[in-house]
Design an enzyme around this catalytic site. Structure first.
Site, PDB file in Angstrom:
ATOM      1  N   ASP A  51     -44.403 -64.743  -3.529  1.00 12.38           N
ATOM      2  CA  ASP A  51     -43.015 -64.344  -3.821  1.00 12.38           C
ATOM      3  C   ASP A  51     -42.919 -62.990  -4.505  1.00 12.38           C
ATOM      4  O   ASP A  51     -41.843 -62.567  -4.910  1.00 12.38           O
ATOM      5  CB  ASP A  51     -42.281 -65.421  -4.619  1.00 12.38           C
ATOM      6  CG  ASP A  51     -42.791 -65.596  -6.036  1.00 12.38           C
ATOM      7  OD1 ASP A  51     -43.978 -65.295  -6.284  1.00 12.38           O
ATOM      8  OD2 ASP A  51     -42.020 -66.058  -6.902  1.00 12.38           O
ATOM      9  N   ARG A  66     -40.826 -77.560  -8.288  1.00 16.25           N
ATOM     10  CA  ARG A  66     -41.630 -77.337  -7.088  1.00 16.25           C
ATOM     11  C   ARG A  66     -41.984 -78.659  -6.435  1.00 16.25           C
ATOM     12  O   ARG A  66     -42.295 -79.634  -7.134  1.00 16.25           O
ATOM     13  CB  ARG A  66     -42.928 -76.603  -7.419  1.00 16.25           C
ATOM     14  CG  ARG A  66     -42.844 -75.113  -7.268  1.00 16.25           C
ATOM     15  CD  ARG A  66     -44.132 -74.427  -7.624  1.00 16.25           C
ATOM     16  NE  ARG A  66     -44.434 -74.573  -9.039  1.00 16.25           N
ATOM     17  CZ  ARG A  66     -45.602 -74.995  -9.506  1.00 16.25           C
ATOM     18  NH1 ARG A  66     -46.559 -75.332  -8.689  1.00 16.25           N
ATOM     19  NH2 ARG A  66     -45.791 -75.084 -10.803  1.00 16.25           N
ATOM     20  N   ASP A  83     -48.633 -61.807  -4.330  1.00 15.20           N
ATOM     21  CA  ASP A  83     -48.603 -63.243  -4.066  1.00 15.20           C
ATOM     22  C   ASP A  83     -47.382 -63.579  -3.213  1.00 15.20           C
ATOM     23  O   ASP A  83     -46.627 -62.696  -2.806  1.00 15.20           O
ATOM     24  CB  ASP A  83     -48.648 -64.053  -5.367  1.00 15.20           C
ATOM     25  CG  ASP A  83     -47.314 -64.081  -6.096  1.00 15.20           C
ATOM     26  OD1 ASP A  83     -46.559 -63.101  -6.005  1.00 15.20           O
ATOM     27  OD2 ASP A  83     -47.025 -65.092  -6.763  1.00 15.20           O
ATOM     28  N   LYS A 136     -37.058 -71.167  -9.161  1.00 21.69           N
ATOM     29  CA  LYS A 136     -37.316 -70.510 -10.445  1.00 21.69           C
ATOM     30  C   LYS A 136     -35.948 -70.144 -11.014  1.00 21.69           C
ATOM     31  O   LYS A 136     -35.159 -69.459 -10.352  1.00 21.69           O
ATOM     32  CB  LYS A 136     -38.186 -69.268 -10.248  1.00 21.69           C
ATOM     33  CG  LYS A 136     -39.609 -69.597  -9.829  1.00 21.69           C
ATOM     34  CD  LYS A 136     -40.486 -68.346  -9.736  1.00 21.69           C
ATOM     35  CE  LYS A 136     -41.915 -68.725  -9.388  1.00 21.69           C
ATOM     36  NZ  LYS A 136     -42.791 -67.523  -9.266  1.00 21.69           N
ATOM     37  N   SER A 184     -43.575 -69.765  -3.950  1.00 17.28           N
ATOM     38  CA  SER A 184     -44.568 -68.860  -4.511  1.00 17.28           C
ATOM     39  C   SER A 184     -45.831 -68.854  -3.643  1.00 17.28           C
ATOM     40  O   SER A 184     -45.771 -68.561  -2.462  1.00 17.28           O
ATOM     41  CB  SER A 184     -44.866 -69.239  -5.958  1.00 17.28           C
ATOM     42  OG  SER A 184     -45.692 -68.268  -6.557  1.00 17.28           O
ATOM     43  N   HIS A 185     -46.974 -69.222  -4.237  1.00 20.92           N
ATOM     44  CA  HIS A 185     -48.233 -69.201  -3.489  1.00 20.92           C
ATOM     45  C   HIS A 185     -48.662 -70.601  -3.044  1.00 20.92           C
ATOM     46  O   HIS A 185     -49.798 -70.780  -2.607  1.00 20.92           O
ATOM     47  CB  HIS A 185     -49.339 -68.578  -4.347  1.00 20.92           C
ATOM     48  CG  HIS A 185     -49.616 -69.366  -5.597  1.00 20.92           C
ATOM     49  ND1 HIS A 185     -48.806 -69.284  -6.708  1.00 20.92           N
ATOM     50  CD2 HIS A 185     -50.585 -70.266  -5.904  1.00 20.92           C
ATOM     51  CE1 HIS A 185     -49.288 -70.086  -7.639  1.00 20.92           C
ATOM     52  NE2 HIS A 185     -50.355 -70.695  -7.179  1.00 20.92           N
ATOM     53  N   GLU A 199     -50.369 -61.892 -18.223  1.00 22.71           N
ATOM     54  CA  GLU A 199     -51.155 -63.118 -18.105  1.00 22.71           C
ATOM     55  C   GLU A 199     -52.344 -62.891 -17.188  1.00 22.71           C
ATOM     56  O   GLU A 199     -52.273 -62.096 -16.242  1.00 22.71           O
ATOM     57  CB  GLU A 199     -50.312 -64.228 -17.469  1.00 22.71           C
ATOM     58  CG  GLU A 199     -49.287 -64.867 -18.342  1.00 22.71           C
ATOM     59  CD  GLU A 199     -48.733 -66.111 -17.659  1.00 22.71           C
ATOM     60  OE1 GLU A 199     -49.090 -67.206 -18.089  1.00 22.71           O
ATOM     61  OE2 GLU A 199     -47.972 -65.981 -16.679  1.00 22.71           O
ATOM     62  N   MET A 200     -53.393 -63.653 -17.417  1.00 26.36           N
ATOM     63  CA  MET A 200     -54.569 -63.604 -16.557  1.00 26.36           C
ATOM     64  C   MET A 200     -54.215 -63.936 -15.106  1.00 26.36           C
ATOM     65  O   MET A 200     -54.854 -63.467 -14.173  1.00 26.36           O
ATOM     66  CB  MET A 200     -55.612 -64.594 -17.092  1.00 26.36           C
ATOM     67  CG  MET A 200     -56.932 -64.578 -16.355  1.00 26.36           C
ATOM     68  SD  MET A 200     -57.779 -63.023 -16.542  1.00 26.36           S
ATOM     69  CE  MET A 200     -58.870 -63.075 -15.120  1.00 26.36           C
ATOM     70  N   SER A 201     -53.170 -64.730 -14.910  1.00 26.42           N
ATOM     71  CA  SER A 201     -52.789 -65.157 -13.562  1.00 26.42           C
ATOM     72  C   SER A 201     -52.240 -64.012 -12.709  1.00 26.42           C
ATOM     73  O   SER A 201     -52.161 -64.134 -11.490  1.00 26.42           O
ATOM     74  CB  SER A 201     -51.728 -66.257 -13.642  1.00 26.42           C
ATOM     75  OG  SER A 201     -50.558 -65.745 -14.261  1.00 26.42           O
ATOM     76  N   HIS A 225     -49.171 -62.252 -13.675  1.00 26.92           N
ATOM     77  CA  HIS A 225     -47.806 -61.920 -14.079  1.00 26.92           C
ATOM     78  C   HIS A 225     -47.877 -60.819 -15.149  1.00 26.92           C
ATOM     79  O   HIS A 225     -48.532 -60.992 -16.166  1.00 26.92           O
ATOM     80  CB  HIS A 225     -47.101 -63.139 -14.686  1.00 26.92           C
ATOM     81  CG  HIS A 225     -46.856 -64.250 -13.720  1.00 26.92           C
ATOM     82  ND1 HIS A 225     -45.746 -64.291 -12.895  1.00 26.92           N
ATOM     83  CD2 HIS A 225     -47.559 -65.373 -13.448  1.00 26.92           C
ATOM     84  CE1 HIS A 225     -45.779 -65.382 -12.156  1.00 26.92           C
ATOM     85  NE2 HIS A 225     -46.864 -66.053 -12.469  1.00 26.92           N
ATOM     86  N   ASP A 252     -44.190 -61.718  -7.384  1.00 21.71           N
ATOM     87  CA  ASP A 252     -44.133 -61.477  -8.824  1.00 21.71           C
ATOM     88  C   ASP A 252     -45.511 -61.292  -9.460  1.00 21.71           C
ATOM     89  O   ASP A 252     -45.606 -61.059 -10.666  1.00 21.71           O
ATOM     90  CB  ASP A 252     -43.325 -62.563  -9.555  1.00 21.71           C
ATOM     91  CG  ASP A 252     -43.906 -63.963  -9.403  1.00 21.71           C
ATOM     92  OD1 ASP A 252     -45.025 -64.112  -8.871  1.00 21.71           O
ATOM     93  OD2 ASP A 252     -43.225 -64.925  -9.815  1.00 21.71           O
ATOM     94  N   ARG A 253     -46.586 -61.371  -8.653  1.00 25.42           N
ATOM     95  CA  ARG A 253     -47.946 -61.145  -9.177  1.00 25.42           C
ATOM     96  C   ARG A 253     -48.660 -60.091  -8.341  1.00 25.42           C
ATOM     97  O   ARG A 253     -48.423 -59.972  -7.142  1.00 25.42           O
ATOM     98  CB  ARG A 253     -48.760 -62.446  -9.174  1.00 25.42           C
ATOM     99  CG  ARG A 253     -48.245 -63.461 -10.171  1.00 25.42           C
ATOM    100  CD  ARG A 253     -49.190 -64.637 -10.315  1.00 25.42           C
ATOM    101  NE  ARG A 253     -49.265 -65.443  -9.108  1.00 25.42           N
ATOM    102  CZ  ARG A 253     -50.407 -65.781  -8.501  1.00 25.42           C
ATOM    103  NH1 ARG A 253     -51.562 -65.352  -8.948  1.00 25.42           N
ATOM    104  NH2 ARG A 253     -50.374 -66.539  -7.421  1.00 25.42           N
ATOM    105  N   THR A 298     -50.203 -69.767 -22.301  1.00 28.95           N
ATOM    106  CA  THR A 298     -50.099 -69.460 -20.881  1.00 28.95           C
ATOM    107  C   THR A 298     -48.791 -69.994 -20.314  1.00 28.95           C
ATOM    108  O   THR A 298     -48.323 -71.057 -20.694  1.00 28.95           O
ATOM    109  CB  THR A 298     -51.294 -70.089 -20.126  1.00 28.95           C
ATOM    110  OG1 THR A 298     -52.478 -69.386 -20.497  1.00 28.95           O
ATOM    111  CG2 THR A 298     -51.118 -70.028 -18.636  1.00 28.95           C
TER     112      THR A 298
END
Length: 460
Positions: free
Chosen positions: A242, A15, A240, A113, A103-104, A323-325, A327, A244-245, A304
């Site tokens: 892209d 990135r 988000d 990715k 992504s974000h 995940e908490m994020s 995903h 994926d979340r 993580t």
């Protein structure tokens, strides 16, 4: 000789800022390097797709040129959410792909990715690409006879999901894509499942004129919350940049964070796969493990990072991960990659069995907790500090210390976490307590620990 900025090679992906850190010359070399690796693994095809950022089409073209130079057949699925790149790759057993996406991140960022041999590449496998790219930069192009074909896979993706997901009743939902690429697919997908969809910012706009496409930040959910409250919508979904979340809000405006969502998905999956292993990251609530085990599952806490969770799921043959994020990774009935759009359909499949979905979501267990608290430090400092804390830290009332990723202290009435981010030079903290008193005590212990071993006085 092409200049390559080493800072763009992150723990889970590549990135950087376009065009100063990442540009078409970089993408061409990356294509050559990934192409060489792909050939060594015995693959002949490579899937690419890209998000809606201004720089994405030209980066995709350059990446494809580099891959074709290595003699590969490039399958370009065009401007799509990241999960669709993974979907086509898994569904057709191709094994190698790149999603070009920022992504974000802010509008001037972009990135890559990557997946090789059916696995997300991360850590040293990402870092070592720099040297391979520099080496190839000194060698002439192979002029190999690669090729590219362009296809539209969106109808197949929607058809595959509709063959799997069955709602008990039609639902009225709102979708906020934040002008990210998820808006290209999500409204059509959910309408195909029988939903009435109110669209918020589903037109793809790389300048993100309304709000940032990151549902992990509560401010970015304010428009969705307002709309769901004031309309006939039962629930709101946010994606988000892209796709994926997933973010979720209820009728009353409550945000259902991803670790609470994971409890609901776990209970559902375990009805069909009793005893299955479910993987979650160290930032998740203590209720996640408790509820997985109460439902008859095997709870496994891990590091993580979406690539790390995916790999651990493969290692232990897990049915689900999260995940908490935001995903979430469904292996049961799906392919085991993170897909915010598919996750949303699984959520609605569960909730459509109830007349009041918000009541179901808001009943999920929750303690008093903090969001992620990020303490900015110098490059390299967070990891060095965590090493010291793991060796010397004293947390008087903790019953157990977990050191798989930073230091997580488990208490009878909550948890505290300090870990080093793998993407930016920050120390990440998170706390949870049964009540305000528990939360305050745990925070105070961590604050004293950081003061003693790092000399920093954090506001938490």
């Amino acid at each position: 000789m092409t200049q390559i900025n080493p800072n763009v090679f992150k723990a889970y992906d590549i990135r950087g800022i376009f065009p100063t850190q990442i540009n078409t010359e970089f993408a061409l070399l990356l294509g050559r390097a990934l192409g060489a690796r792909t050939k060594q693994l015995g693959h002949t095809q490579f899937v690419i797709g890209f998000d809606g950022r201004h720089s994405s089409p030209e980066l995709a073209k350059a990446l494809s040129t580099g891959l074709q130079d290595q003699g590969l057949e490039v399958i370009n699925i065009g401007m799509v959410p990241t999960p669709l790149v993974y979907f086509y790759t898994y569904a057709h057993h191709i094994g190698a792909c790149v999603a070009i996406t920022g992504s974000h991140n802010p509008p001037d960022y972009n990135g890559f990715k990557m997946m090789l041999d059916g696995k997300a590449i991360y850590g040293e496998a990402v870092i070592s690409l720099k040297q391979e790219m520099l080496s190839l930069d000194q060698q002439p192009l192979l002029k190999a006879s690669g090729s590219e074909k362009n296809i539209n896979i969106i109808p197949d993706y929607i058809k595959r999901i509709c063959s799997d997901i069955k709602l008990a009743r039609p639902m009225h939902i709102a979708i906020d894509a934040g002008n990210g690429i998820g808006g290209k697919v999500a409204p059509e997908l959910f309408r195909s499942l029988g939903c009435t969809v109110d669209e918020l910012f589903c037109d793809v706009n790389a300048d993100f004129p309304n709000h940032h496409p990151d549902p992990a930040d509560p401010h970015n959910l304010e428009d969705l919350i307002k709309h769901v409250k004031e309309s006939d919508c039962e629930i709101g979904l946010a994606f988000d940049g892209d796709g994926d979340r997933l973010g979720v809000v209820t009728k009353s405006g409550e945000i259902i964070w991803p670790d609470r969502q994971l409890i609901l998905y776990s209970q559902d999956v375990l009805k069909r796969e009793p005893g299955a292993t479910i993987v979650f990251d160290v930032k998740c609530s203590r209720h996640v493990a408790e509820q997985i085990e109460a439902a008859g599952g095997t709870a496994l806490m891990w590091q993580t990072g979406h690539s790390l969770i995916k790999q651990k799921m493969k290692d232990v043959n897990a049915a689900l991960g999260g995940e908490m994020s935001g995903h979430t990774f469904f292996k049961e009935r799906w392919y085991g990659f993170d897909d915010g759009l598919y996750t949303g359909t699984r959520l609605l499949e569960i909730l459509s069995a109830y007349n009041n979905p918000s009541t179901v979501l808001e009943a999920l267990p929750q303690d008093k907790n903090t969001p992620e608290i990020k303490v900015e430090m110098q490059e390299g400092q967070p990891h060095a500090l965590i090493k010291v804390l793991q060796e010397k830290a004293s947390l008087p009332t903790a019953k157990r210390l977990i050191t798989i990723d930073g230091i997580r202290a488990e208490y009878e009435d909550g948890f505290g976490l300090a870990r080093a981010s793998n993407t930016t030079p920050v120390l990440v903290l998170r706390f949870e307590g049964r009540n305000e008193e528990s939360l305050a005590r745990i925070k105070a212990e961590f604050k004293a620990m950081l003061k003693e071993h790092a000399g920093i006085d954090v506001v938490i």
